[in-house]
Design an enzyme around this catalytic site. Structure first.
Site, PDB file in Angstrom:
ATOM      1  N   HIS A 197      38.509  45.171  44.806  1.00  0.00           N
ATOM      2  CA  HIS A 197      38.887  46.532  45.207  1.00  0.00           C
ATOM      3  C   HIS A 197      37.978  47.517  44.492  1.00  0.00           C
ATOM      4  CE1 HIS A 197      43.144  45.086  46.438  1.00  0.00           C
ATOM      5  NE2 HIS A 197      42.337  45.130  47.475  1.00  0.00           N
ATOM      6  N   ALA A 198      37.211  48.263  45.290  1.00  0.00           N
ATOM      7  CA  ALA A 198      36.081  49.024  44.752  1.00  0.00           C
ATOM      8  C   ALA A 198      36.461  50.076  43.715  1.00  0.00           C
ATOM      9  CB  ALA A 198      35.345  49.687  45.911  1.00  0.00           C
ATOM     10  N   ARG A 199      37.576  50.762  43.955  1.00  0.00           N
ATOM     11  CA  ARG A 199      37.898  51.914  43.104  1.00  0.00           C
ATOM     12  C   ARG A 199      38.489  51.528  41.760  1.00  0.00           C
ATOM     13  NH1 ARG A 199      42.673  54.041  47.087  1.00  0.00           N
ATOM     14  NH2 ARG A 199      44.226  52.414  46.738  1.00  0.00           N
ATOM     15  N   GLU A 257      46.885  42.861  36.705  1.00  0.00           N
ATOM     16  CA  GLU A 257      46.899  44.303  36.983  1.00  0.00           C
ATOM     17  C   GLU A 257      46.800  45.000  35.631  1.00  0.00           C
ATOM     18  OE1 GLU A 257      46.888  45.766  39.934  1.00  0.00           O
ATOM     19  OE2 GLU A 257      47.647  44.256  41.328  1.00  0.00           O
ATOM     20  N   ASN A 284      41.180  41.797  49.824  1.00  0.00           N
ATOM     21  CA  ASN A 284      42.277  41.016  49.252  1.00  0.00           C
ATOM     22  C   ASN A 284      43.451  40.875  50.221  1.00  0.00           C
ATOM     23  OD1 ASN A 284      43.075  39.385  47.113  1.00  0.00           O
ATOM     24  ND2 ASN A 284      44.336  41.009  46.202  1.00  0.00           N
TER      25      ASN A 284
HETATM   26 ZN    ZN Z   1      43.353  45.765  43.546  1.00  0.00          ZN
END
Ligand code: ZN
Ligand code: NAG
Ligand code: NAG
Ligand code: NAG
Length: 427
Positions: free
Chosen positions: A182-184, A384, A256
């Site tokens: 996830h790029a951000r 996470e 994802n």
């Molecule tokens: Zn993510």
């Protein structure tokens, strides 16, 4: 005069940079049950809201709402008795603050030598790829740089194999760590770079994790998206695939959600959604690269860690809530990693939570984590990272460079605990 003009010019360029987010507000909402999750999800495309995190336990969901839909969004929440507060009234203010802090950090930032990278800020794609190449040429006996394939826009996807036996001792277990699918989620990059630095420089408290384990480290799994977050849209999550819609009004696949593991069950078929799952499983070159690594090394890979942000959680499968067959042992490994991180984390972040991803968070499908299980990797996790916040309010996807070193170090302690778990079982 000239200085003054160029100051004004660069100032206005910075301001112009995040114009599209001017007036967008970050809401915190208290979700009580699955019906409310469903309700909020159904607002995603029509109101163009961007769900940053879901609520779990006593936490609140965090949602970015465009300026033009603020009133309508609040109306829906009020009508459905959903409690909320506006956490940040204009997110652009914090984006400009992040730029300012990164620029400042860059001024004082010197590469501390070839084949080293700092943990003083977030480095961009070019800088990271240069670093990976330097590491490979400086440590030829230990490191192999692999160009694994091209992204949708034709960028190389590069990963490192780190091994004291050139990956030739097939009795050794492999640990595979990945970030930036996830790029951000910028804060996920320093931990994988830190892992590389620790392993190649041999600055390890436990040398056995290098001698007894082969490592695969893929720091930028979504290079197009990552570059896009630097040059265009800081909050871009997906890849940059086009051709899904007339005139490409919406583009990009959530990588994802694109893996062949219960594909399509808990994701979106709408390309305008942040969880758009693509045309079919592995329709995207970036997810194919990860698939091929797992296919090539799956029977030796004992642990996969997919690093994401945010929420201080270590999650395992399956994404639909059914427990993986060895869940007890997986949970134990997860606890060991969480305990290692909790021992060194900052006091102002909560302890890590460990659990099945659907039970702790929400149901999801097409996950890289679940595909690793399909590919016979016995220990597969999503991290996470913490939902940190600095005194200026910089939070979640935005990163205060002053915290980069801390998050790299503490996450590495989790990765290291995972590697030790693998070592103790398989060597
Ligand atoms: Zn993510
Ligand atoms: C990446 O960083 C390098 C070195 O600081 C800089 O020259 C380059 O312009 C940056 N690229 C982007 C896309 O920001
Ligand atoms: C070795 O790691 C420690 C943290 O564990 C760090 O403080 C130190 O700077 C590192 N040394 C080198 C040479 O990178
Ligand atoms: C793993 O796969 C490779 C390549 O397909 C094969 O040569 C090897 O025997 C397999 N190892 C095990 C332990 O199954």
């Amino acid at each position: 005069m000239f200085l003054y003009l160029s100051f004004l010019l660069s100032f206005s360029l910075v301001l112009a940079k995040h114009e599209m987010y001017d007036g967008h507000s970050l809401f915190e909402i208290k979700i009580q049950d699955v019906n409310q999750i469903e309700l909020v999800r159904n607002l995603e495309v029509p109101l163009q809201i961007d769900i940053w995190t879901y609520s779990q336990m006593d936490k609140k969901a965090v949602i970015l709402v465009p300026k033009k839909n603020l009133e309508q969004f609040q109306d829906v929440l009020n009508r459905n008795d959903i409690q909320y507060n506006v956490d940040v009234d204009n997110i652009k203010r914090l984006m400009d603050e992040e730029d300012r802090l990164m620029d400042e950090a860059k001024k004082g930032s010197e590469r501390s030598g070839t084949a080293r990278i700092g943990f003083d800020r977030i480095y961009n794609l070019t800088e990271v790829y240069t670093y990976l190449e330097e590491v490979a040429s400086s440590y030829p006996d230990l490191v192999t740089l692999v160009n694994a394939g091209k992204s949708f826009e034709g960028r190389d996807i590069k990963y490192l194999k780190i091994s004291t036996t050139n990956f030739e001792d097939t009795s050794k277990p492999i640990v595979f760590v990945e970030s930036l699918l996830h790029a951000r989620e910028w804060v996920t990059l320093p931990p994988t770079l830190y892992a590389i630095d620790k392993l190649v420089t041999g600055n390890l408290t436990e040398r056995s994790v290098l001698d007894k384990i082969d490592w695969i480290i893929l720091p930028i799994a979504n290079p197009d998206g990552y570059e896009f977050t630097h040059v265009q849209n800081r909050f871009w999550r997906k890849n940059r695939a086009t051709g899904y819609m007339i005139n490409d009004i919406c583009v990009g696949v959530d990588l994802n959600r694109n893996f062949d593991a219960n594909w399509g069950a808990f994701s979106s078929s709408n390309v305008c959604s942040e969880i758009f799952h693509g045309r079919y499983a592995f329709s995207e070159p970036e997810s194919k690269v990860v698939r091929d690594i797992l296919r090539t090394y799956g029977n030796r890979t004992k642990m996969f860690m997919d690093i994401h942000s945010a929420g201080s959680m270590i999650l395992y499968g399956w994404g639909n809530g059914v427990l993986v067959p060895n869940a007890l042992s997986v949970h134990t490994a997860g606890i060991q990693m969480a305990v290692a991180i909790n021992a060194v984390k900052t006091s102002w972040n909560p302890n890590y939570i460990v659990g099945n991803s659907a039970l702790v968070l929400y149901q999801a499908s097409g996950l890289a984590m679940d595909y690793a299980t399909v590919a016979d990797v016995p220990y597969s996790f999503v991290y996470e990272l913490p939902q940190h916040r600095n005194s200026a309010g910089i939070t979640i996807f935005l990163v205060d460079p002053a915290l980069v070193q801390q998050f790299a170090m503490e996450t590495w302690e989790g990765i290291l605990a995972g590697a030790k778990f693998v070592r103790d079982i398989y060597t």
